[in-house]
Design a protein around this motif. Structure first.
Motif, PDB file in Angstrom:
ATOM      1  N   VAL A 100     -23.916 -69.964-101.343  1.00  8.35           N
ATOM      2  CA  VAL A 100     -25.209 -69.257-101.550  1.00  8.35           C
ATOM      3  C   VAL A 100     -25.183 -67.972-100.529  1.00  8.35           C
ATOM      4  O   VAL A 100     -25.108 -66.756-101.275  1.00  8.35           O
ATOM      5  CB  VAL A 100     -26.443 -70.100-101.113  1.00  8.35           C
ATOM      6  N   GLY A 101     -24.703 -68.151 -99.298  1.00 11.76           N
ATOM      7  CA  GLY A 101     -24.578 -66.914 -98.401  1.00 11.76           C
ATOM      8  C   GLY A 101     -23.569 -66.083 -98.964  1.00 11.76           C
ATOM      9  O   GLY A 101     -23.812 -64.902 -98.968  1.00 11.76           O
ATOM     10  N   SER A 102     -22.342 -66.452 -99.200  1.00 15.00           N
ATOM     11  CA  SER A 102     -21.243 -65.583 -99.721  1.00 15.00           C
ATOM     12  C   SER A 102     -21.803 -64.696-100.950  1.00 15.00           C
ATOM     13  O   SER A 102     -21.277 -63.666-101.023  1.00 15.00           O
ATOM     14  CB  SER A 102     -20.005 -66.462-100.024  1.00 15.00           C
ATOM     15  N   ALA A 103     -22.296 -65.415-101.769  1.00 16.79           N
ATOM     16  CA  ALA A 103     -22.802 -64.844-103.212  1.00 16.79           C
ATOM     17  C   ALA A 103     -23.903 -63.468-102.566  1.00 16.79           C
ATOM     18  O   ALA A 103     -23.826 -62.354-103.304  1.00 16.79           O
ATOM     19  CB  ALA A 103     -23.729 -65.477-104.023  1.00 16.79           C
ATOM     20  N   LEU A 104     -24.616 -63.771-101.832  1.00 14.65           N
ATOM     21  CA  LEU A 104     -25.774 -62.721-101.220  1.00 14.65           C
ATOM     22  C   LEU A 104     -25.097 -61.830-100.549  1.00 14.65           C
ATOM     23  O   LEU A 104     -25.288 -60.721-100.582  1.00 14.65           O
ATOM     24  CB  LEU A 104     -26.645 -63.457-100.106  1.00 14.65           C
ATOM     25  N   MET A 105     -23.974 -62.062 -99.674  1.00 14.61           N
ATOM     26  CA  MET A 105     -23.140 -61.020 -99.136  1.00 14.61           C
ATOM     27  C   MET A 105     -22.363 -60.212-100.061  1.00 14.61           C
ATOM     28  O   MET A 105     -22.257 -59.022 -99.929  1.00 14.61           O
ATOM     29  CB  MET A 105     -22.219 -61.567 -97.883  1.00 14.61           C
TER      30      MET A 105
ATOM     31  N   PHE B 255     -20.332 -65.261 -90.588  1.00 11.69           N
ATOM     32  CA  PHE B 255     -20.083 -64.091 -90.742  1.00 11.69           C
ATOM     33  C   PHE B 255     -18.637 -63.469 -90.213  1.00 11.69           C
ATOM     34  O   PHE B 255     -18.129 -62.444 -90.741  1.00 11.69           O
ATOM     35  CB  PHE B 255     -21.106 -62.950 -89.386  1.00 11.69           C
ATOM     36  N   LEU B 256     -17.899 -64.400 -89.441  1.00 13.65           N
ATOM     37  CA  LEU B 256     -16.638 -64.050 -89.027  1.00 13.65           C
ATOM     38  C   LEU B 256     -15.789 -64.251 -90.469  1.00 13.65           C
ATOM     39  O   LEU B 256     -14.900 -63.232 -90.788  1.00 13.65           O
ATOM     40  CB  LEU B 256     -16.122 -64.908 -88.252  1.00 13.65           C
ATOM     41  N   LYS B 257     -16.012 -65.310 -91.261  1.00 13.29           N
ATOM     42  CA  LYS B 257     -15.321 -65.486 -92.453  1.00 13.29           C
ATOM     43  C   LYS B 257     -15.591 -64.461 -93.414  1.00 13.29           C
ATOM     44  O   LYS B 257     -14.345 -64.256 -94.191  1.00 13.29           O
ATOM     45  CB  LYS B 257     -15.843 -66.996 -93.183  1.00 13.29           C
ATOM     46  N   LEU B 258     -16.443 -63.793 -93.319  1.00 13.25           N
ATOM     47  CA  LEU B 258     -16.919 -62.896 -94.298  1.00 13.25           C
ATOM     48  C   LEU B 258     -16.414 -61.372 -93.812  1.00 13.25           C
ATOM     49  O   LEU B 258     -16.744 -60.435 -94.383  1.00 13.25           O
ATOM     50  CB  LEU B 258     -18.307 -62.767 -94.806  1.00 13.25           C
ATOM     51  N   GLY B 259     -15.741 -61.495 -92.757  1.00 17.18           N
ATOM     52  CA  GLY B 259     -14.883 -60.087 -92.417  1.00 17.18           C
ATOM     53  C   GLY B 259     -15.765 -59.209 -91.502  1.00 17.18           C
ATOM     54  O   GLY B 259     -15.184 -58.198 -91.028  1.00 17.18           O
ATOM     55  N   PHE B 260     -16.930 -59.773 -90.658  1.00 17.70           N
ATOM     56  CA  PHE B 260     -17.554 -59.187 -89.696  1.00 17.70           C
ATOM     57  C   PHE B 260     -16.759 -59.507 -88.405  1.00 17.70           C
ATOM     58  O   PHE B 260     -16.288 -60.527 -88.159  1.00 17.70           O
ATOM     59  CB  PHE B 260     -19.195 -59.742 -89.545  1.00 17.70           C
TER      60      PHE B 260
ATOM     61  N   ARG C 202     -29.285 -66.139 -77.287  1.00 19.64           N
ATOM     62  CA  ARG C 202     -27.656 -65.450 -77.000  1.00 19.64           C
ATOM     63  C   ARG C 202     -27.492 -65.098 -78.571  1.00 19.64           C
ATOM     64  O   ARG C 202     -27.848 -65.923 -79.459  1.00 19.64           O
ATOM     65  CB  ARG C 202     -26.794 -66.538 -76.854  1.00 19.64           C
ATOM     66  N   LEU C 203     -27.320 -63.976 -78.871  1.00 23.74           N
ATOM     67  CA  LEU C 203     -26.779 -63.256 -80.322  1.00 23.74           C
ATOM     68  C   LEU C 203     -25.331 -62.657 -80.004  1.00 23.74           C
ATOM     69  O   LEU C 203     -24.980 -62.238 -79.018  1.00 23.74           O
ATOM     70  CB  LEU C 203     -27.808 -62.513 -80.597  1.00 23.74           C
ATOM     71  N   PHE C 204     -24.798 -62.328 -81.354  1.00 25.75           N
ATOM     72  CA  PHE C 204     -23.713 -61.536 -81.344  1.00 25.75           C
ATOM     73  C   PHE C 204     -23.964 -60.318 -82.344  1.00 25.75           C
ATOM     74  O   PHE C 204     -24.441 -60.366 -83.313  1.00 25.75           O
ATOM     75  CB  PHE C 204     -22.550 -62.357 -81.953  1.00 25.75           C
ATOM     76  N   ALA C 205     -23.767 -59.138 -81.613  1.00 21.69           N
ATOM     77  CA  ALA C 205     -23.971 -57.975 -82.567  1.00 21.69           C
ATOM     78  C   ALA C 205     -22.622 -57.819 -83.228  1.00 21.69           C
ATOM     79  O   ALA C 205     -21.411 -57.810 -82.735  1.00 21.69           O
ATOM     80  CB  ALA C 205     -23.887 -56.720 -81.403  1.00 21.69           C
ATOM     81  N   MET C 206     -22.586 -57.921 -84.391  1.00 17.48           N
ATOM     82  CA  MET C 206     -21.545 -57.749 -85.316  1.00 17.48           C
ATOM     83  C   MET C 206     -21.446 -56.821 -86.360  1.00 17.48           C
ATOM     84  O   MET C 206     -22.394 -56.140 -86.667  1.00 17.48           O
ATOM     85  CB  MET C 206     -21.611 -58.986 -86.136  1.00 17.48           C
ATOM     86  N   GLU C 207     -20.375 -56.237 -86.918  1.00 15.79           N
ATOM     87  CA  GLU C 207     -20.248 -55.190 -87.890  1.00 15.79           C
ATOM     88  C   GLU C 207     -19.068 -55.424 -88.819  1.00 15.79           C
ATOM     89  O   GLU C 207     -17.935 -56.040 -88.370  1.00 15.79           O
ATOM     90  CB  GLU C 207     -20.440 -53.945 -87.102  1.00 15.79           C
ATOM     91  N   LYS C 208     -19.154 -54.874 -89.822  1.00 17.80           N
ATOM     92  CA  LYS C 208     -17.891 -54.734 -90.778  1.00 17.80           C
ATOM     93  C   LYS C 208     -18.104 -53.369 -91.333  1.00 17.80           C
ATOM     94  O   LYS C 208     -19.101 -52.946 -91.884  1.00 17.80           O
ATOM     95  CB  LYS C 208     -18.279 -55.802 -91.969  1.00 17.80           C
ATOM     96  N   ARG C 209     -16.994 -52.775 -91.402  1.00 20.19           N
ATOM     97  CA  ARG C 209     -16.729 -51.342 -91.954  1.00 20.19           C
ATOM     98  C   ARG C 209     -16.337 -51.470 -93.496  1.00 20.19           C
ATOM     99  O   ARG C 209     -15.794 -52.444 -93.833  1.00 20.19           O
ATOM    100  CB  ARG C 209     -15.472 -50.741 -91.181  1.00 20.19           C
ATOM    101  N   PRO C 210     -16.958 -50.632 -94.194  1.00 21.66           N
ATOM    102  CA  PRO C 210     -16.724 -50.662 -95.667  1.00 21.66           C
ATOM    103  C   PRO C 210     -15.394 -50.701 -96.237  1.00 21.66           C
ATOM    104  O   PRO C 210     -15.151 -51.397 -97.230  1.00 21.66           O
ATOM    105  CB  PRO C 210     -17.443 -49.494 -96.351  1.00 21.66           C
ATOM    106  N   HIS C 211     -14.400 -50.156 -95.494  1.00 15.60           N
ATOM    107  CA  HIS C 211     -13.133 -50.179 -96.086  1.00 15.60           C
ATOM    108  C   HIS C 211     -12.511 -51.820 -95.803  1.00 15.60           C
ATOM    109  O   HIS C 211     -11.426 -52.071 -96.419  1.00 15.60           O
ATOM    110  CB  HIS C 211     -11.828 -49.298 -95.435  1.00 15.60           C
ATOM    111  N   ARG C 212     -12.946 -52.318 -95.222  1.00 18.82           N
ATOM    112  CA  ARG C 212     -12.850 -53.733 -94.817  1.00 18.82           C
ATOM    113  C   ARG C 212     -13.641 -54.762 -96.097  1.00 18.82           C
ATOM    114  O   ARG C 212     -13.497 -55.799 -95.844  1.00 18.82           O
ATOM    115  CB  ARG C 212     -13.252 -54.391 -93.552  1.00 18.82           C
TER     116      ARG C 212
END
Length: 161
Positions: free
Chosen positions: A96-101, A128-133, A149-159
């Protein structure tokens, strides 16, 4: 599963299901990684439909739906910031999460967003790690007088896949 899951834009009528899904996911899933006090601060009650409908105006919101049941939802701001991203406790680990992402990645490419970014819970970190963040930094956030405790995460579009 009869029929298929599909991703669509949120509708006003989705508010009650989303309100319940948000509350239950935090109380049943995130409770593995956060204390009861933190969980109560995070989701003290099921927020009223009007509260959610206001959010629907401020974000692009997608829902994953199957047989008129909402299995998950995700909020994207025009900046590329992902805010709420939740999957129903009974539907965790079932795509479900993968389809949303995937839908959000598509939108990010369409809008040429420089990046997608989110403050990610301990619970959601592996997803989020699995999906390239990537983790930009670990952080603590104070929310209703509780530290999280949280993690600031990001993914660049070329990724983006």
């Amino acid at each position: 599963m009869h029929g298929t899951m599909h991703i669509r834009r949120v509708r006003s009528a989705d508010a009650p299901q989303i309100a319940r899904l948000y509350y239950e996911t935090i109380h049943r899933v995130n409770a593995r990684d956060y204390s009861p006090e933190q969980i109560r601060a995070w989701a003290p009650k099921i927020y009223p439909d009007a509260w959610w409908r206001r959010r629907f105006k401020d974000y692009q919101v997608w829902v994953a739906e199957h047989d008129e049941e909402i299995l998950g939802f995700a909020e994207l701001e025009s900046t590329g910031h992902l805010d709420c991203f939740y999957v129903h406790h009974l539907w965790q680990g079932r795509g479900v999460g993968s389809a949303l992402m995937a839908r959000i990645d598509e939108e990010a490419r369409r809008r040429r967003l420089p990046r997608l970014f989110a403050d990610v819970s301990i619970t959601a970190l592996p997803f989020f790690l699995k999906l390239g963040f990537q983790v930009v930094r670990r952080q603590k956030r104070i929310y209703r007088n509780r530290a999280f405790r949280l993690f600031a995460m990001e993914k660049r579009p070329h990724r983006l896949p």
